[in-house]
Structures are given as structure tokens and as C-alpha cells.
Design an enzyme around this catalytic site. Structure first.
Site, PDB file in Angstrom:
ATOM      1  N   CYS A   2      -3.663 -54.835  27.346  1.00 56.55           N
ATOM      2  CA  CYS A   2      -5.117 -54.948  27.298  1.00 56.55           C
ATOM      3  C   CYS A   2      -5.570 -55.605  25.988  1.00 56.55           C
ATOM      4  CB  CYS A   2      -5.745 -53.569  27.372  1.00 56.55           C
ATOM      5  SG  CYS A   2      -5.162 -52.620  28.757  1.00 56.55           S
ATOM      6  N   ARG A  27      -2.056 -61.886  26.475  1.00 58.92           N
ATOM      7  CA  ARG A  27      -1.504 -60.526  26.437  1.00 58.92           C
ATOM      8  C   ARG A  27      -1.259 -59.986  27.836  1.00 58.92           C
ATOM      9  NH1 ARG A  27      -2.782 -57.665  21.402  1.00 58.92           N
ATOM     10  NH2 ARG A  27      -2.658 -55.738  22.555  1.00 58.92           N
ATOM     11  N   ASN A 100      -7.978 -49.597  24.545  1.00 57.34           N
ATOM     12  CA  ASN A 100      -6.574 -49.960  24.761  1.00 57.34           C
ATOM     13  C   ASN A 100      -5.736 -48.723  24.511  1.00 57.34           C
ATOM     14  OD1 ASN A 100      -7.289 -52.580  25.128  1.00 57.34           O
ATOM     15  ND2 ASN A 100      -6.312 -53.375  23.276  1.00 57.34           N
ATOM     16  N   GLY A 101      -4.678 -48.545  25.297  1.00 56.25           N
ATOM     17  CA  GLY A 101      -3.794 -47.392  25.103  1.00 56.25           C
ATOM     18  C   GLY A 101      -3.891 -46.439  26.276  1.00 56.25           C
ATOM     19  N   GLU A 480      19.814 -63.185  26.994  1.00 57.55           N
ATOM     20  CA  GLU A 480      18.491 -63.762  26.737  1.00 57.55           C
ATOM     21  C   GLU A 480      18.225 -64.955  27.661  1.00 57.55           C
ATOM     22  OE1 GLU A 480      15.899 -62.917  25.468  1.00 57.55           O
ATOM     23  OE2 GLU A 480      14.764 -64.721  24.995  1.00 57.55           O
ATOM     24  N   LYS A 484      15.147 -65.292  30.366  1.00 58.25           N
ATOM     25  CA  LYS A 484      14.161 -66.387  30.349  1.00 58.25           C
ATOM     26  C   LYS A 484      13.961 -66.904  31.768  1.00 58.25           C
ATOM     27  CE  LYS A 484      12.397 -66.157  27.374  1.00 58.25           C
ATOM     28  NZ  LYS A 484      12.726 -65.040  26.650  1.00 58.25           N
ATOM     29  N   GLU A 487      12.304 -64.123  34.244  1.00 63.48           N
ATOM     30  CA  GLU A 487      10.931 -63.667  33.999  1.00 63.48           C
ATOM     31  C   GLU A 487       9.882 -64.721  34.322  1.00 63.48           C
ATOM     32  OE1 GLU A 487      10.032 -62.520  29.933  1.00 63.48           O
ATOM     33  OE2 GLU A 487      11.244 -64.149  29.156  1.00 63.48           O
ATOM     34  N   HIS A 503      35.518 -57.499  38.100  1.00 62.72           N
ATOM     35  CA  HIS A 503      35.400 -56.071  38.407  1.00 62.72           C
ATOM     36  C   HIS A 503      34.263 -55.792  39.381  1.00 62.72           C
ATOM     37  CE1 HIS A 503      38.487 -55.165  35.484  1.00 62.72           C
ATOM     38  NE2 HIS A 503      37.908 -56.058  34.701  1.00 62.72           N
ATOM     39  N   LYS A 602       2.232 -59.660  27.183  1.00 67.18           N
ATOM     40  CA  LYS A 602       2.863 -60.135  25.951  1.00 67.18           C
ATOM     41  C   LYS A 602       3.179 -58.984  25.008  1.00 67.18           C
ATOM     42  CE  LYS A 602       4.283 -63.200  23.001  1.00 67.18           C
ATOM     43  NZ  LYS A 602       5.630 -63.742  23.277  1.00 67.18           N
TER      44      LYS A 602
HETATM   45  C1  F6R Z   1      10.681 -61.630  27.040  1.00 68.86           C
HETATM   46  C2  F6R Z   1       9.872 -60.904  26.083  1.00 68.86           C
HETATM   47  C3  F6R Z   1       9.964 -59.420  26.069  1.00 68.86           C
HETATM   48  C4  F6R Z   1       9.796 -58.905  24.630  1.00 68.86           C
HETATM   49  C5  F6R Z   1       9.722 -57.377  24.630  1.00 68.86           C
HETATM   50  C6  F6R Z   1       9.600 -56.839  23.224  1.00 68.86           C
HETATM   51  O1  F6R Z   1      10.504 -62.999  26.917  1.00 68.86           O
HETATM   52  O2  F6R Z   1       9.127 -61.481  25.345  1.00 68.86           O
HETATM   53  O3  F6R Z   1      11.150 -58.957  26.629  1.00 68.86           O
HETATM   54  O4  F6R Z   1      10.861 -59.354  23.872  1.00 68.86           O
HETATM   55  O5  F6R Z   1       8.622 -56.958  25.384  1.00 68.86           O
HETATM   56  O6  F6R Z   1       8.448 -57.324  22.609  1.00 68.86           O
HETATM   57  P1  F6R Z   1       8.284 -57.323  21.046  1.00 68.86           P
HETATM   58  O7  F6R Z   1       9.298 -58.267  20.476  1.00 68.86           O
HETATM   59  O8  F6R Z   1       6.890 -57.786  20.816  1.00 68.86           O
HETATM   60  O9  F6R Z   1       8.534 -55.925  20.581  1.00 68.86           O
END
Ligand code: F6R
Length: 607
Positions: A2, A27, A100-101, A480, A484, A487, A503, A602
């Protein structure tokens, strides 16, 4: 997740609020709303994108007034619909709130208020704050807020309007970010700096349980005893263009291309006269020599950076490293010793689980060193030491420069600690430091493959499954790379330690399955090539990512991408880049919203 924005000034608030919310779109959200006060509070809310909210505001002929709050909501309690979106107003219409929260005790509070005749309109936890505030309200705005804070449990950043105070915006935070922006004859609140960055570069960063009373000409900060608090004004040195697309179709590609410069800043600013200087750490050389164990805590990509970091730190310092998902660490009663070090990694610095994990470590007297991008964020402020990644604002939900700069800081830590502990000789440290300094230029060279990666993406865009395999550090980088792809393109993708394929997972390989093989580790190279042959024999289409000069791979893989030669321990910074570009173009080919993948946010400020 939020987003909050608020305005107290002499100009119309609604355009400001809508613009601020737009800057917080990254976000992640599923509904939005604004409330503006003139003769009364008028609220406009809408499910869906901000364009839907704008259309409603326009249809209403605008929303008059120079005091207002706005919110983008990412649903947690109640469906994403018009009613559940914020702002929420109390039954009498006196109090309007954005939040927020999560209010953890909202159910008993709601029951208590309902028993007193309060009728709730929404399913949200937030409405409880508005109704409770109204119920307790006695004409004293700050006093009532303090009472409300005493009754609610959980995490919150709150922006509050009261019809008795036509010039005042009230804000408070606990475990959820909130800043106060300082303007000329106007002041602002926001959950995140980019929301108001084109209006001011000067801010107060609120701490937990600090109250801000904001008017056009003044900002008063108070603690829970109503005592004034003085705060340093925090100034940011980037401007809004750093948070805008700058000619790219999507933030993600802009941020991919910003990686060389981000790395130059992150690494270059910490190497002076052939020596790595890790800012002003409180951690002394003596403490570094005595570290018993390192616990890395993080989520998502930051956790992936931690996995690579484990290989590098153990190799260069011989300190045992455990890497925990922050959400697991906080509840598993970890065994911690006073001479351990906790490294918390977070781009946003607001991830709820990582924040809780670092608190767990500190509660056990373990020194916390955090690696954070967002300056002044909660994780940065609650750590004993912080090393900023200096990547600049990262807007695309899928992290790119956030991740590669996290790796860079982990490399710097490993080199520095390795030297202090006497594990790395001067010559070895110098060789690796030189390799580290070369990474930004080497990363830039990888952009030459963009067209080939785009073509590869188009060729495989309709695949249902992809596997990314590697050994050692390459396995860490595969995690990673695989994330990418999944997601942002929604293709099911799995990272596998190549030796583990036999396995079980190899049964999923069939004619045409795309397998990306990352093979940059000299000692493991032959073994990885054997794994490639195994999947090839079962019909896989193999794309290999290897170092320049690698042997025998052309005859085995269907397509090969080369990364410039670097020390084996640093290859992840380079191998991930072709996969970022491949994921980006795959998402484009599949018509996905690259910057705002479905269901994702985000900044994950709830656990
Ligand atoms: C994937 C991504 C998420 C963040 C995760 C942690 O591309 O961005 O997996 O890495 O939500 O977020 P932060 O680094 O902000 O703690």
C-alpha cells in the site's frame, strides 16, 4: 504494497494526491482513493488502476480543498473493491483515515465498537481505526490519537483528517514507513520518498510512535507523551528523473541498464588508495576477527544474494555462514551466540519479515549489519551498522540493480573481512579487488547480446516450463535467474543444483524443454557439461551461460552466451544479466505488465 500520500497547503490537494499516488504505483495495489477537505470531507475511491480513480474524480468535476490524503491499497483484509479501498471515514463523518500495515487486534475492537452501536461499512482492519478514533474523540486531536495508539496492536502508518481541524493533517507510524515532506507554504506526508520527490528533497523520517501534526506553514513532531521531538532534516540527492523511465518502455529495462553505474558507485566509493573502506562501521577489526558465525537473513531476491554471499564469504573468510529466509528465521528460535554477526539484506529496507528477523538477532545481542538500498528505511535505522547499496530508486517490482549491488556489497564485506582475519594474502586481495573494480565495465559489455536474447525470448515465449541449472555459486545465481523469469513472464521456472537433477527432476525433461545451464566455475565445469549432456540426451533445448574461453560447450549446448572473464567467485553479477534481459523480453512477448507483475508488490510490509 500500500502507498500513502497527504497534502496540507494552499493549492488544490486532489491533483497533488493523484500524482503522488501515481509515483507509488510501483509498490503494487489493487484499488485507490483520495479524501479532500474543504467545507466537508469528500472521498472518491475506486477498485482497479489509478486511471479508474482519475476518471471518477473527473466525473465528479474534481474534489475541492487544500487538505487531503490518498492511498493505494493492496488487499489484505477484504476483497479489492470500492468499499474496502481507503480512505475510510467514521460513521459520524468526523474522522477519515488512510492506513498501511495490519491492525492485528481489529476483530475484538470491531466487536467492541459494534456492541456500542457502530455500524461498519467495510471488511477492513483500517476502518476500526477511524471508528475507534471517532468514539474516543473529545476535541483533542493529538490526545485522542495517543489513546488510539494505546488500543491498537500491529503495524501502521496512518494519515488522519478530522473535520474539526480544517487545516491539519495528522500522521503516525509503527513498523511501517512514513515520511514528512517539507515544502514552501505546504507540507506533505508519504509512505515513500518518490511520492513527493518532485516537490521537495527535504524530509523528516518518522520513527515508530512519533506523531506529526502537519499544516501548510508548520510541522510539529511529538512523542507519545506529547513532548516535542527535534529531527534532523533528511535530504536526498537524487531527483525525480532518477525515479522516472527516462525514455525506456519499462522501469525494469532502465534499471537493468543502470547496473554498471550503480555498481561503479557502490564499489568505487568504497575503494580508496587500493584499500576497501566499509563506510564508518561500528564493528571493530577485533570483533570481525572474533566472529563465530554469520547469519544472513533476507527474502526473495535478497535471499538469493545471500546464498551467493555464503559461498563468497565462506571462501574468503572461512567464517561459517547460514542463510535463512527471514520469515523462517524469526519463528524457528535460531541458535545465536554473542560473537555471531547477522547480515540483513533488503532493497526496500521495509520488508516486514526481514525487519522482524533483525530484531530477533538484536534481541539476542547479535550485532546486525544491514545491506539496504532505501536510505533511512526502517531496516537501515534499526541496524547496528548499515552499508547502502547506492543503487538509486528501484521502481520495477522485479529487482535487478538492487540484487547486483547487494552482491557487490557482500563481495566487499568478504574481501575486507578476509583481509582482516588474515585469510587473504595481500596479493590475493589485490587480485580480487582489481577483478571487483572491473565488474561494472564487464557488465556493460553484456548488453551487446540484447538482440540475441530478445530473439531467444520470442523463440521460447510459449514454453510452459524452464529449468535453470548450475553448481556452486552458479546454483545461487540460477535461483535468481529463475525467479526473474517466473515472476514477470508467469512461465513456470525452477532452479536446480545440477547434481540434484538425477534425483527426480530429470523426469520432467522432454523434447524441447528449455534448460539454461550456468557453468562458470572452473572446478565444476566438466561436471556441469556432463549434466548438460544428460538433459540434451532427453531432448532438452540447452542454452549455456559460460565464461569467455570456455571449452567444448559449443558442441554440446544449442546456444551459448559468454560472460567476460572474472574471478569465479564474482561471476553471479554477470551471469544473472542475460537472464534479466531474457526474462524481460519473454514477459514482453507474452504481453505481461513487466513493471507490475500480477499479485506482486515492490515492498512487502506485511508478513
Ligand atoms: C524479486 C523481488 C523480491 C524481493 C523481496 C525482498 O524480484 O524483488 O523477491 O527481493 O520481496 O525485498 P527487499 O529486498 O525489499 O527486502
Amino acid at each position: 504494497m500500500c502507498g500513502i500520500v497527504g497534502y496540507a497547503g494552499h493549492e488544490p490537494a486532489a491533483p497533488f494526491l493523484l500524482e503522488g499516488l501515481q509515483r507509488l504505483e510501483y509498490r503494487g495495489y489493487d484499488s485507490a482513493g483520495i479524501a479532500v477537505f474543504s467545507d466537508k470531507v469528500r472521498t472518491v475511491k475506486s477498485k482497479g488502476r489509478l486511471a479508474d480513480l482519475r476518471a471518477k474524480v473527473d466525473a465528479a468535476g474534481g474534489v475541492p480543498g487544500c487538505l487531503g490524503i490518498g492511498h493505494t491499497r493492496w488487499a489484505t483484509h477484504g476483497a479489492p473493491n470500492d468499499i474496502n479501498s481507503h480512505p475510510h471515514t467514521s460513521m459520524s463523518g468526523h474522522i477519515t483515515v488512510v492506513h498501511n500495515g495490519i491492525i492485528e487486534n481489529y476483530i475484538p475492537l470491531k466487536e467492541e465498537l459494534e456492541a456500542q452501536g457502530v455500524v461498519f461499512r467495510s471488511e477492513t482492519d483500517t476502518e476500526v481505526v477511524a471508528q475507534l478514533f471517532d468514539k474516543l474523540y473529545n476535541g483533542d486531536l493529538v490526545g485522542t490519537l495517543i489513546e488510539v495508539i494505546g488500543r491498537i496492536r500491529g503495524s501502521y502508518a496512518l494519515g488522519i483528517l478530522c473535520t474539526d481541524y480544517p487545516d491539519t493533517l495528522l500522521a503516525v507510524r509503527k513498523d511501517s514507513p512514513m515520511i514528512v515532506g517539507l515544502g514552501e507554504h505546504e507540507n506533505y506526508i508519504a509512505s515513500d520518498i518518490p511520492a513527493v520527490l518532485d516537490h521537495t528533497r527535504s524530509y523528516y523520517l518518522l520513527n515508530d510512535n512519533e506523531i506529526a501534526v502537519i499544516k501548510a506553514e508548520s510541522v510539529e513532531l511529538l512523542d507519545l507523551n506529547r513532548q516535542p521531538i527535534s529531527h534532523e532534516v533528511f535530504t536526498v540527492n537524487y531527483d525525480i528523473s532518477a525515479a522516472e523511465k527516462g525514455g525506456y518502455d519499462y522501469f525494469m529495462m532502465k534499471e537493468i541498464k543502470e547496473q554498471p553505474n550503480a555498481l561503479r558507485t557502490c564499489i568505487g566509493s568504497r575503494i580508496h588508495d587500493n584499500e576497501i573502506r566499509l563506510d564508518k562501521l561500528r564493528l571493530t577489526d577485533e570483533q570481525i576477527k572474533n566472529i563465530g558465525r554469520i547469519h544472513i537473513v533476507a527474502c526473495g531476491s535478497a535471499w538469493h544474494a545471500g546464498i551467493v554471499g555464503k559461498y563468497v564469504i565462506e571462501e574468503l573468510t572461512r567464517i561459517p555462514v547460514e542463510v535463512d529466509l527471514a520469515s523462517e528465521f524469526r519463528y524457528r528460535r535460531p541458535i545465536l551466540a554473542r560473537n555471531d554477526l547477522c547480515i540483513a539484506i533488503s532493497q526496500s529496507g521495509e520488508t516486514a519479515d526481514t525487519l522482524a528477523a533483525l530484531r530477533e538477532a538484536r534481541a539476542n545481542d547479535v550485532h546486525v549489519l544491514s545491506i539496504v538500498n532505501a536510505v533511512g528505511s526502517s531496516i537501515a535505522r534499526e541496524s547496528d551498522d548499515v552499508l547502502y547499496t547506492m543503487a538509486g530508486p528501484e521502481i520495477a517490482v522485479a529487482t535487478t540493480k538492487g540484487y547486483t549491488t547487494q552482491l557487490a556489497v557482500l563481495y566487499l564485506i568478504a574481501l575486507k573481512f578476509g583481509k582482516i582475519r588474515g585469510i587473504l594474502s595481500d596479493a590475493e586481495e589485490s587480485r580480487l579487488r582489481t577483478a571487483l573494480e572491473a565488474l561494472p565495465d564487464q557488465l556493460e559489455q553484456l548488453f551487446a547480446d540484447e538482440a540475441a536474447l530478445e530473439a531467444l525470448a520470442r523463440q521460447h515465449a510459449e514454453k510452459d516450463h524452464v529449468f535453470v541449472i548450475g553448481r556452486g555459486i552458479d546454483y545461487g545465481a540460477s535461483l535468481e535467474s529463475s525467479l526473474k523469469l517466473k515472476e514477470i513472464s508467469y512461465i513456470h521456472s525452477e532452479a536446480y543444483a545440477a547434481g540434484e537433477l538425477k534425483h527426480g527432476t530429470i523426469s520432467l525433461i522432454e523434447e524441447g524443454t528449455l534448460v539454461i545451464a550456468v557453468a562458470t566455475q572452473e572446478a565444476l565445469y566438466e561436471k556441469l557439461i556432463s549434466n548438460v549432456k544428460e538433459v540434451k540426451a532427453r531432448g532438452a533445448y540447452v542454452v549455456a551461460i559460460v565464461k569467455e574461453g570456455s571449452r567444448d560447450v559449443e558442441g554440446v549446448a544449442d546456444q551459448v552466451f559468454y560472460i567476460p572473464d572474472t574471478a569465479d567467485i564474482f561471476t553471479s553479477t554477470l551471469t544473472v544479466v542475460p537472464m534479466q534481459i531474457f526474462a524481460y523480453y519473454t514477459a514482453i512477448a507474452r504481453g505481461c505488465d513487466v513493471d507490475k507483475p500480477r499479485n506482486l508488490a515492490k515492498s512487502v510490509t506485511v508478513e
